[in-house]
Design a protein around this motif. Sequence first.
Motif, PDB file in Angstrom:
ATOM      1  N   ILE A   1       0.865  -1.190   0.000  1.00 16.10           N
ATOM      2  CA  ILE A   1       0.000   0.000   0.000  1.00 16.10           C
ATOM      3  C   ILE A   1       0.901   1.240   0.000  1.00 16.10           C
ATOM      4  CG2 ILE A   1      -1.801   1.302   1.203  1.00 16.10           C
ATOM      5  CD1 ILE A   1      -2.946  -1.290   2.252  1.00 16.10           C
TER       6      ILE A   1
ATOM      7  N   ILE B   1     -17.340   7.098   6.792  1.00 14.89           N
ATOM      8  CA  ILE B   1     -16.068   7.772   6.527  1.00 14.89           C
ATOM      9  C   ILE B   1     -15.285   6.833   5.611  1.00 14.89           C
ATOM     10  CG2 ILE B   1     -13.971   8.793   7.514  1.00 14.89           C
ATOM     11  CD1 ILE B   1     -16.400  10.157   8.658  1.00 14.89           C
ATOM     12  N   ILE B   2     -14.847   7.357   4.468  1.00 17.65           N
ATOM     13  CA  ILE B   2     -14.306   6.486   3.428  1.00 17.65           C
ATOM     14  C   ILE B   2     -12.923   6.941   2.984  1.00 17.65           C
ATOM     15  CG2 ILE B   2     -14.822   5.446   1.159  1.00 17.65           C
ATOM     16  CD1 ILE B   2     -17.748   6.915   1.816  1.00 17.65           C
ATOM     17  N   PRO B   3     -11.970   6.018   2.940  1.00 17.54           N
ATOM     18  CA  PRO B   3     -10.655   6.374   2.394  1.00 17.54           C
ATOM     19  C   PRO B   3     -10.703   6.396   0.861  1.00 17.54           C
ATOM     20  CG  PRO B   3     -10.658   4.069   3.087  1.00 17.54           C
ATOM     21  CD  PRO B   3     -12.025   4.620   3.395  1.00 17.54           C
TER      22      PRO B   3
ATOM     23  N   SER C   1      -8.919   5.154  -2.163  1.00 12.91           N
ATOM     24  CA  SER C   1      -7.883   4.194  -2.554  1.00 12.91           C
ATOM     25  C   SER C   1      -8.219   3.577  -3.894  1.00 12.91           C
ATOM     26  CB  SER C   1      -7.773   3.041  -1.547  1.00 12.91           C
ATOM     27  OG  SER C   1      -7.807   3.463  -0.222  1.00 12.91           O
TER      28      SER C   1
ATOM     29  N   THR D   1      -3.234   4.916  -2.065  1.00 10.81           N
ATOM     30  CA  THR D   1      -4.259   5.536  -1.230  1.00 10.81           C
ATOM     31  C   THR D   1      -3.845   6.959  -0.870  1.00 10.81           C
ATOM     32  OG1 THR D   1      -5.716   5.168   0.679  1.00 10.81           O
ATOM     33  CG2 THR D   1      -3.388   4.727   1.024  1.00 10.81           C
TER      34      THR D   1
ATOM     35  N   TYR E   1     -10.051  12.415   3.878  1.00 14.86           N
ATOM     36  CA  TYR E   1     -11.028  11.327   3.859  1.00 14.86           C
ATOM     37  C   TYR E   1     -12.385  11.882   3.468  1.00 14.86           C
ATOM     38  CZ  TYR E   1      -7.207   8.969   6.051  1.00 14.86           C
ATOM     39  OH  TYR E   1      -5.958   8.459   6.269  1.00 14.86           O
TER      40      TYR E   1
ATOM     41  N   PRO F   1     -11.351  10.489  10.905  1.00 12.11           N
ATOM     42  CA  PRO F   1     -10.154  11.253  10.533  1.00 12.11           C
ATOM     43  C   PRO F   1      -9.427  11.775  11.775  1.00 12.11           C
ATOM     44  CG  PRO F   1     -12.137  12.088   9.425  1.00 12.11           C
ATOM     45  CD  PRO F   1     -12.589  11.134  10.466  1.00 12.11           C
TER      46      PRO F   1
ATOM     47  N   SER G   1     -12.408  -0.365  -0.648  1.00  9.93           N
ATOM     48  CA  SER G   1     -13.440   0.413   0.043  1.00  9.93           C
ATOM     49  C   SER G   1     -14.519   0.946  -0.899  1.00  9.93           C
ATOM     50  CB  SER G   1     -12.812   1.587   0.818  1.00  9.93           C
ATOM     51  OG  SER G   1     -11.777   1.128   1.649  1.00  9.93           O
TER      52      SER G   1
ATOM     53  N   TYR H   1      -8.643  -8.091   3.769  1.00 12.71           N
ATOM     54  CA  TYR H   1      -9.347  -7.248   4.740  1.00 12.71           C
ATOM     55  C   TYR H   1      -8.690  -5.871   4.847  1.00 12.71           C
ATOM     56  CZ  TYR H   1     -11.700  -5.902   9.052  1.00 12.71           C
ATOM     57  OH  TYR H   1     -12.442  -5.231   9.998  1.00 12.71           O
ATOM     58  N   ARG H   2      -7.354  -5.842   4.946  1.00  8.51           N
ATOM     59  CA  ARG H   2      -6.695  -4.543   5.110  1.00  8.51           C
ATOM     60  C   ARG H   2      -6.588  -3.780   3.793  1.00  8.51           C
ATOM     61  NH1 ARG H   2      -2.122  -7.806   6.553  1.00  8.51           N
ATOM     62  NH2 ARG H   2      -2.176  -7.049   8.691  1.00  8.51           N
TER      63      ARG H   2
ATOM     64  N   GLY I   1      -9.265  -3.061   2.045  1.00  4.95           N
ATOM     65  CA  GLY I   1     -10.581  -2.454   1.787  1.00  4.95           C
ATOM     66  C   GLY I   1     -11.622  -3.426   1.285  1.00  4.95           C
TER      67      GLY I   1
ATOM     68  N   ILE J   1     -14.151  -4.497   2.886  1.00  9.72           N
ATOM     69  CA  ILE J   1     -15.491  -4.218   3.422  1.00  9.72           C
ATOM     70  C   ILE J   1     -15.862  -2.758   3.240  1.00  9.72           C
ATOM     71  CG2 ILE J   1     -16.979  -4.226   5.468  1.00  9.72           C
ATOM     72  CD1 ILE J   1     -15.608  -6.566   6.494  1.00  9.72           C
ATOM     73  N   ARG J   2     -17.012  -2.545   2.645  1.00  6.79           N
ATOM     74  CA  ARG J   2     -17.596  -1.213   2.581  1.00  6.79           C
ATOM     75  C   ARG J   2     -18.770  -1.211   3.552  1.00  6.79           C
ATOM     76  NH1 ARG J   2     -17.601   3.403  -0.732  1.00  6.79           N
ATOM     77  NH2 ARG J   2     -19.439   4.628  -0.222  1.00  6.79           N
TER      78      ARG J   2
ATOM     79  N   THR K   1     -16.852   2.298  10.584  1.00  6.06           N
ATOM     80  CA  THR K   1     -16.930   2.893   9.248  1.00  6.06           C
ATOM     81  C   THR K   1     -16.042   2.100   8.282  1.00  6.06           C
ATOM     82  OG1 THR K   1     -15.067   4.342   9.698  1.00  6.06           O
ATOM     83  CG2 THR K   1     -17.250   5.194  10.274  1.00  6.06           C
ATOM     84  N   THR K   2     -16.166   2.435   7.003  1.00  2.00           N
ATOM     85  CA  THR K   2     -15.304   1.803   6.000  1.00  2.00           C
ATOM     86  C   THR K   2     -13.831   2.073   6.329  1.00  2.00           C
ATOM     87  OG1 THR K   2     -17.046   2.043   4.348  1.00  2.00           O
ATOM     88  CG2 THR K   2     -14.814   1.709   3.524  1.00  2.00           C
ATOM     89  N   LEU K   3     -13.544   3.285   6.790  1.00  4.39           N
ATOM     90  CA  LEU K   3     -12.160   3.621   7.172  1.00  4.39           C
ATOM     91  C   LEU K   3     -11.691   2.729   8.319  1.00  4.39           C
ATOM     92  CD1 LEU K   3      -9.681   5.482   6.792  1.00  4.39           C
ATOM     93  CD2 LEU K   3     -10.761   7.100   8.363  1.00  4.39           C
TER      94      LEU K   3
ATOM     95  N   PHE L   1     -10.609  -0.502   6.973  1.00  5.89           N
ATOM     96  CA  PHE L   1      -9.377  -0.328   6.191  1.00  5.89           C
ATOM     97  C   PHE L   1      -8.146  -0.331   7.096  1.00  5.89           C
ATOM     98  CE2 PHE L   1      -6.490   2.580   3.666  1.00  5.89           C
ATOM     99  CZ  PHE L   1      -6.248   1.692   2.630  1.00  5.89           C
ATOM    100  N   ARG L   2      -8.288   0.175   8.309  1.00  9.67           N
ATOM    101  CA  ARG L   2      -7.139   0.185   9.227  1.00  9.67           C
ATOM    102  C   ARG L   2      -7.555  -0.327  10.606  1.00  9.67           C
ATOM    103  NH1 ARG L   2      -6.350   6.821   9.139  1.00  9.67           N
ATOM    104  NH2 ARG L   2      -8.117   7.294  10.466  1.00  9.67           N
TER     105      ARG L   2
ATOM    106  N   LEU M   1      -7.086  -6.373  13.527  1.00  6.79           N
ATOM    107  CA  LEU M   1      -6.257  -7.101  12.561  1.00  6.79           C
ATOM    108  C   LEU M   1      -4.781  -6.782  12.792  1.00  6.79           C
ATOM    109  CD1 LEU M   1      -6.352  -8.862   9.884  1.00  6.79           C
ATOM    110  CD2 LEU M   1      -5.872  -6.709   8.750  1.00  6.79           C
TER     111      LEU M   1
END
Lengths: 253, 156
Positions: free
Chosen positions: A12, A73-75, A77, A91, A96, A131, A221, A244-245, A247, A249-250, B10-12, B15-16, B20
């Motif tokens: 990433i 809240i969405i990154p 990427s 990303t 965000y 954020p 994401s 998983y890391r 993205g 899952i949305r 959230t989706t964020l 992501f992090r 995990l």
Amino acid sequence: MEGVTILRKLVIKSFHINNVEFGNKTAIKGNNCIIDCQKIIELENSEDLIKRINIDIIKPGDYDKYVNTIMDIIPISAKVLGSIGEGITHTLTGVYVMLTGVDADGRQMGEFGSSEGILKEQMFFDRAGTPSKNDYIIHFDVTLKGGLPFSRELPLAAHRACDRFIGEYRKILKQKDGRESSEVHEYFDKVRHGKKKVLIIKQVAGQGANYDNFILPNEPSGIMGGRSIIDMGNVPIIISPNEYRDGAIRAMT
Amino acid sequence: MGIGPSTKETTLHHFRDPLLEVVSNDQDIDLLGVLVVGTPQGNMEKHYVGKRAAVWAEVMRADGVIISSDGWGNSHVDYANTIEEIGKRNIPLVGITFNGIQGKFVVTNEYMDTIVDINKSKEGIETEVVGENNVNELDCKKALAFLKLKMRGERK
């Protein structure tokens, strides 16, 4: 047997943004992220259920403003090489997207409590899912059509439009030279032989409207290509740590 | 009750996800993967998916499970059931969820003896502040430490 077997690698690369502004063209120039004002009308017209979209740039610390309920809240990427969980992902950091929503009758797009109000009172910053106070927030506010029954279709339309907006940046991110990235992280799916085998179970929402999750979209994401956990009957689905890391899952919650 | 603003992931967050990161970075753990299971409406379906999750853990020969729940109240019915199915299979497990003073389990069983409460609000309630009662790194470290103790005690 001891030792480690590497199964797969995910890289990433992040590109740091320290300024977001409006302009005439969707662009990422150096550390600047530019939002095309003209695109908003196109996004409004892309969904029948959407009445209006308002995009606002929230600078770090500038939280004294009213927002509708915070849906997600969405990154930002994009997959550059390979598919979710392997290859290379680009990303943005420092910015965000915050999706908020209401309908024309004033109904907030939230269930089991909504979070509309003054932003500084409605968001706990610096958590994994929110954020930090140094980040820019692109506030994507959707007004859905009024007089309709509260169904999955309403929040889904808002999420889709927001995903199209992010999609414009994905196109740019895919073309970015990885050597210009501000940080590079390498992750490995691996077997640690002889160590205790642990499974993580994430129980997620799957009951309708704002209570859904999309699994394994085409882009990190994202929405497109993802399958709703509701439509899959909520049955367990296995995701590798790297998927998983990356993205997988949305959250629609 | 379902997912309130302060507990929703959230989706964020996905992501992090700190869970995990904590588990995958531990050199003593062989992380198998992340199993995502939903929360259906009806009781029959709740039992169906919960049992499937437990069978997955069994056939993977998991030495231990950490189960986290996004949501509480009604979601705790699914949660308790899945925990029971895993527990019956003699797999050590630790739960992470919101309890506070509001999220008392609607149903319980003998396997729900190690649960990390993610409440962080002073009042002990689900608030309307996004991210306030989210799982953080400390919660995850606690959960993994508990699981290590359980795995040491209950197996072999």
